[in-house]
Design a protein around this motif. Structure first.
Motif, PDB file in Angstrom:
ATOM      1  N   ASP A 217     -11.359  25.895 -32.436  1.00  0.00           N
ATOM      2  CA  ASP A 217     -10.880  25.767 -31.050  1.00  0.00           C
ATOM      3  C   ASP A 217     -11.892  25.024 -30.186  1.00  0.00           C
ATOM      4  O   ASP A 217     -11.530  24.183 -29.359  1.00  0.00           O
ATOM      5  N   VAL A 218     -13.178  25.345 -30.368  1.00  0.00           N
ATOM      6  CA  VAL A 218     -14.229  24.670 -29.612  1.00  0.00           C
ATOM      7  C   VAL A 218     -14.217  23.176 -29.904  1.00  0.00           C
ATOM      8  O   VAL A 218     -14.327  22.343 -28.992  1.00  0.00           O
ATOM      9  N   ILE A 219     -14.063  22.820 -31.164  1.00  0.00           N
ATOM     10  CA  ILE A 219     -14.055  21.414 -31.576  1.00  0.00           C
ATOM     11  C   ILE A 219     -12.901  20.665 -30.935  1.00  0.00           C
ATOM     12  O   ILE A 219     -13.067  19.556 -30.404  1.00  0.00           O
ATOM     13  N   ARG A 220     -11.743  21.275 -30.961  1.00  0.00           N
ATOM     14  CA  ARG A 220     -10.564  20.609 -30.389  1.00  0.00           C
ATOM     15  C   ARG A 220     -10.695  20.489 -28.877  1.00  0.00           C
ATOM     16  O   ARG A 220     -10.330  19.459 -28.298  1.00  0.00           O
ATOM     17  N   ASP A 221     -11.215  21.524 -28.229  1.00  0.00           N
ATOM     18  CA  ASP A 221     -11.426  21.454 -26.780  1.00  0.00           C
ATOM     19  C   ASP A 221     -12.436  20.378 -26.412  1.00  0.00           C
ATOM     20  O   ASP A 221     -12.371  19.788 -25.327  1.00  0.00           O
ATOM     21  N   ALA A 222     -13.375  20.111 -27.316  1.00  0.00           N
ATOM     22  CA  ALA A 222     -14.395  19.089 -27.073  1.00  0.00           C
ATOM     23  C   ALA A 222     -13.877  17.684 -27.373  1.00  0.00           C
ATOM     24  O   ALA A 222     -14.595  16.701 -27.157  1.00  0.00           O
ATOM     25  N   GLY A 223     -12.644  17.596 -27.883  1.00  0.00           N
ATOM     26  CA  GLY A 223     -12.056  16.285 -28.158  1.00  0.00           C
ATOM     27  C   GLY A 223     -12.564  15.636 -29.429  1.00  0.00           C
ATOM     28  O   GLY A 223     -12.452  14.407 -29.592  1.00  0.00           O
ATOM     29  N   LEU A 224     -13.118  16.439 -30.351  1.00  0.00           N
ATOM     30  CA  LEU A 224     -13.627  15.898 -31.604  1.00  0.00           C
ATOM     31  C   LEU A 224     -12.553  15.986 -32.684  1.00  0.00           C
ATOM     32  O   LEU A 224     -11.694  16.866 -32.660  1.00  0.00           O
ATOM     33  N   LYS A 225     -12.627  15.100 -33.646  1.00  0.00           N
ATOM     34  CA  LYS A 225     -11.649  15.092 -34.733  1.00  0.00           C
ATOM     35  C   LYS A 225     -12.123  16.009 -35.847  1.00  0.00           C
ATOM     36  O   LYS A 225     -13.284  15.967 -36.263  1.00  0.00           O
ATOM     37  N   VAL A 270     -24.176  16.552 -33.180  1.00  0.00           N
ATOM     38  CA  VAL A 270     -22.879  17.243 -33.174  1.00  0.00           C
ATOM     39  C   VAL A 270     -23.078  18.740 -33.422  1.00  0.00           C
ATOM     40  O   VAL A 270     -22.544  19.584 -32.694  1.00  0.00           O
ATOM     41  N   ALA A 271     -23.829  19.081 -34.453  1.00  0.00           N
ATOM     42  CA  ALA A 271     -24.056  20.496 -34.746  1.00  0.00           C
ATOM     43  C   ALA A 271     -24.763  21.193 -33.595  1.00  0.00           C
ATOM     44  O   ALA A 271     -24.413  22.325 -33.228  1.00  0.00           O
ATOM     45  N   SER A 272     -25.742  20.530 -33.004  1.00  0.00           N
ATOM     46  CA  SER A 272     -26.462  21.126 -31.871  1.00  0.00           C
ATOM     47  C   SER A 272     -25.530  21.370 -30.697  1.00  0.00           C
ATOM     48  O   SER A 272     -25.586  22.423 -30.048  1.00  0.00           O
ATOM     49  N   ARG A 273     -24.670  20.397 -30.431  1.00  0.00           N
ATOM     50  CA  ARG A 273     -23.721  20.548 -29.326  1.00  0.00           C
ATOM     51  C   ARG A 273     -22.726  21.666 -29.605  1.00  0.00           C
ATOM     52  O   ARG A 273     -22.441  22.487 -28.721  1.00  0.00           O
ATOM     53  N   LEU A 274     -22.215  21.728 -30.834  1.00  0.00           N
ATOM     54  CA  LEU A 274     -21.239  22.758 -31.169  1.00  0.00           C
ATOM     55  C   LEU A 274     -21.861  24.151 -31.129  1.00  0.00           C
ATOM     56  O   LEU A 274     -21.202  25.105 -30.729  1.00  0.00           O
ATOM     57  N   ARG A 275     -23.114  24.261 -31.510  1.00  0.00           N
ATOM     58  CA  ARG A 275     -23.794  25.555 -31.409  1.00  0.00           C
ATOM     59  C   ARG A 275     -23.839  26.013 -29.954  1.00  0.00           C
ATOM     60  O   ARG A 275     -23.514  27.160 -29.644  1.00  0.00           O
ATOM     61  N   ARG A 276     -24.228  25.098 -29.069  1.00  0.00           N
ATOM     62  CA  ARG A 276     -24.321  25.438 -27.649  1.00  0.00           C
ATOM     63  C   ARG A 276     -22.944  25.807 -27.092  1.00  0.00           C
ATOM     64  O   ARG A 276     -22.800  26.818 -26.389  1.00  0.00           O
ATOM     65  N   LEU A 277     -21.929  25.022 -27.411  1.00  0.00           N
ATOM     66  CA  LEU A 277     -20.583  25.276 -26.894  1.00  0.00           C
ATOM     67  C   LEU A 277     -20.020  26.585 -27.439  1.00  0.00           C
ATOM     68  O   LEU A 277     -19.366  27.350 -26.710  1.00  0.00           O
ATOM     69  N   TYR A 278     -20.271  26.862 -28.720  1.00  0.00           N
ATOM     70  CA  TYR A 278     -19.769  28.103 -29.295  1.00  0.00           C
ATOM     71  C   TYR A 278     -20.415  29.310 -28.618  1.00  0.00           C
ATOM     72  O   TYR A 278     -19.731  30.281 -28.269  1.00  0.00           O
ATOM     73  N   ILE A 279     -21.734  29.273 -28.438  1.00  0.00           N
ATOM     74  CA  ILE A 279     -22.435  30.404 -27.817  1.00  0.00           C
ATOM     75  C   ILE A 279     -21.932  30.628 -26.399  1.00  0.00           C
ATOM     76  O   ILE A 279     -21.702  31.776 -25.981  1.00  0.00           O
ATOM     77  N   GLU A 280     -21.741  29.556 -25.653  1.00  0.00           N
ATOM     78  CA  GLU A 280     -21.214  29.689 -24.290  1.00  0.00           C
ATOM     79  C   GLU A 280     -19.853  30.361 -24.302  1.00  0.00           C
ATOM     80  O   GLU A 280     -19.582  31.273 -23.506  1.00  0.00           O
ATOM     81  N   ARG A 281     -18.979  29.923 -25.188  1.00  0.00           N
ATOM     82  CA  ARG A 281     -17.630  30.485 -25.290  1.00  0.00           C
ATOM     83  C   ARG A 281     -17.678  31.944 -25.749  1.00  0.00           C
ATOM     84  O   ARG A 281     -16.968  32.811 -25.200  1.00  0.00           O
ATOM     85  N   ALA A 282     -18.531  32.239 -26.727  1.00  0.00           N
ATOM     86  CA  ALA A 282     -18.631  33.604 -27.235  1.00  0.00           C
ATOM     87  C   ALA A 282     -19.119  34.570 -26.164  1.00  0.00           C
ATOM     88  O   ALA A 282     -18.608  35.694 -26.045  1.00  0.00           O
ATOM     89  N   LYS A 283     -20.088  34.152 -25.389  1.00  0.00           N
ATOM     90  CA  LYS A 283     -20.604  34.987 -24.312  1.00  0.00           C
ATOM     91  C   LYS A 283     -19.533  35.269 -23.262  1.00  0.00           C
ATOM     92  O   LYS A 283     -19.416  36.387 -22.745  1.00  0.00           O
ATOM     93  N   GLU A 284     -18.765  34.240 -22.919  1.00  0.00           N
ATOM     94  CA  GLU A 284     -17.727  34.389 -21.914  1.00  0.00           C
ATOM     95  C   GLU A 284     -16.634  35.354 -22.336  1.00  0.00           C
ATOM     96  O   GLU A 284     -16.078  36.080 -21.519  1.00  0.00           O
ATOM     97  N   ARG A 285     -16.324  35.383 -23.645  1.00  0.00           N
ATOM     98  CA  ARG A 285     -15.175  36.144 -24.140  1.00  0.00           C
ATOM     99  C   ARG A 285     -15.558  37.444 -24.829  1.00  0.00           C
ATOM    100  O   ARG A 285     -14.667  38.179 -25.287  1.00  0.00           O
ATOM    101  N   ALA A 286     -16.848  37.724 -24.953  1.00  0.00           N
ATOM    102  CA  ALA A 286     -17.286  38.960 -25.608  1.00  0.00           C
ATOM    103  C   ALA A 286     -16.798  40.166 -24.803  1.00  0.00           C
ATOM    104  O   ALA A 286     -16.669  40.122 -23.582  1.00  0.00           O
ATOM    105  N   ILE A 287     -16.529  41.266 -25.511  1.00  0.00           N
ATOM    106  CA  ILE A 287     -15.997  42.465 -24.860  1.00  0.00           C
ATOM    107  C   ILE A 287     -16.954  43.655 -25.049  1.00  0.00           C
ATOM    108  O   ILE A 287     -17.775  43.661 -25.927  1.00  0.00           O
TER     109      ILE A 287
END
Length: 287
Positions: A217-225, A270-287
Motif C-alpha cells: 500500500d505504501v508503494i502504491r501511494d508513493a506512485g512506485l511501480k 528506494v529502500a531508505s525512503r520506503l522504510r521511512r514511509l512505512y514507519i510513519e504510516r505504522a505509527k499513525e495507524r498503531a492501536i
C-alpha cells in the motif's frame, strides 16, 4: 521491575513462565504465532496480524482462545506491565495440553496461550538499516504450507544459522526453479534494473507477510511501480537495490547476496525512503 509474561490466563515473572511438558506446541509444533512491532507502546499493523492469526488457527482447526477484543486487551496489558514503548510482542497459541498422540485430542482441549514482550533499540536498528545487511541463499526445504504461521521453524532456524556463520543477517530460500521464495524470517524484495519493485506473489509457498502487505500500500501511494513476480539470486545481484521486510526488520536494505555486492554494496534511496514511509504510516495507524 523485571519482564512479565502472560501464560494461560496469568501474568507471571518471565523467569517463572512455564508450559506443561505435554503442550502440543512443545511436542508436535502444533501451534501458531504472531509478532507485532511496537511503536510508542502501540501495536503496529494490528488488523493484519489479527487476520493472519485467525486464518492460521482456522487452517489448523484450533479455536481462538478468546475474542479479538479480549486478546487485544491482554496484549496491551502485557505491553503496559513490561513498560515497553519500542519493541516486539510475541504471541503463541498451541492446541493445548494432552497426552502425546499425533491425532488431535478428543474431546478437544483448551488452547494454550503465551505472550512475551521485548524491547528494541531503535537507534541501533536505524544504524543497521543505514549500513545495510548481507543475505545468503539456501535451497528451499520447507513443508508445503508456509502460508500458515506455525512454530515448526527448524528449516528456518538452520537457514538463519547458515547466515550467521557466513556473517550475514538473513537467508533467502531458493526453490527448484531457481527463484527466491522468501527469507527465513522475512519477505524478499528487489528494485530491478528497470526501477520496478519486485517480490514473490503469495500464491507461491510463502508466508503472507503483514509488513509486506502494508508496504505494498505504501508503494502504491508513493506512485512506485511494483510487481508480484519472482526473481533469481542472479537478478538480485544485477538489481539496483534489494531489501527484506518483517515485523522485526521493518524495511531493511540488503547490500550483498552470497558475499557479492548489490547496488554497489551501498544502501539505495528506494529502500531508505520506503522504510521511512512505512514507519510513519505504522505509527499513525498503531492501536
Amino acid at each position: 521491575m523485571g519482564r512479565i509474561a502472560y501464560v494461560n490466563g496469568r501474568f507471571v515473572p518471565h523467569a517463572e513462565a512455564f508450559v506443561h511438558i505435554e503442550d502440543r506446541g512443545y511436542q508436535l509444533a502444533d501451534a501458531v504465532y504472531e509478532v507485532w512491532a511496537l511503536f510508542g507502546g502501540k501495536l503496529a499493523d494490528a488488523e493484519g496480524h489479527f487476520a493472519r492469526l485467525e486464518r492460521s488457527l482456522a487452517e489448523l482447526q484450533i479455536d481462538m482462545p478468546m475474542s479479538r477484543a479480549a486478546l487485544t486487551t491482554v496484549l496491551r496489558e502485557a505491553v503496559r506491565r513490561n513498560r515497553v514503548q519500542e519493541g516486539l510482542v510475541y504471541l503463541q497459541i498451541s492446541r493445548g495440553v494432552a497426552p502425546r498422540d499425533h491425532a488431535f485430542p478428543h474431546p478437544p482441549v483448551r488452547p494454550a496461550v503465551v505472550i512475551t514482550v521485548s524491547r528494541v533499540d531503535r537507534v541501533a536498528t536505524e544504524a543497521r538499516a543505514a549500513k545495510g545487511v548481507g543475505v545468503v541463499t539456501t535451497p528451499e526445504n520447507r513443508w508445503g504450507r508456509c502460508d500458515i504461521k506455525t512454530v515448526g521453524l527448524l528449516p528456518n532456524a538452520l537457514a538463519k544459522q547458515k547466515a550467521r556463520v557466513a556473517g550475514a543477517a538473513e537467508a533467502w530460500f531458493v526453490d527448484e526453479l531457481g527463484f527466491v521464495t522468501e527469507g527465513a524470517s522475512s519477505n524478499a524484495w528487489i528494485v530491478d534494473r528497470d526501477g520496478v519493485l519486485r517480490t514473490r506473489d503469495t500464491n507461491a509457498n510463502i508466508l503472507r507477510g503483514v509488513t509486506r502487505l502494508s508496504l505494498l500500500d505504501v508503494i502504491r501511494d508513493a506512485g512506485l511501480k511494483v510487481e508480484e513476480r519472482p526473481f533469481t539470486p542472479e537478478e538480485a545481484l544485477e538489481a539496483k537495490e534489494a531489501f527484506i521486510t518483517g515485523a522485526g526488520t521493518i524495511v531493511l536494505p540488503v547490500v550483498s547476496v552470497d558475499g557479492k555486492p548489490v547496488g554497489g554494496g551501498v544502501v539505495g534511496p528506494v529502500a531508505s525512503r520506503l522504510r521511512r514511509l512505512y514507519i510513519e504510516r505504522a505509527k499513525e495507524r498503531a492501536i
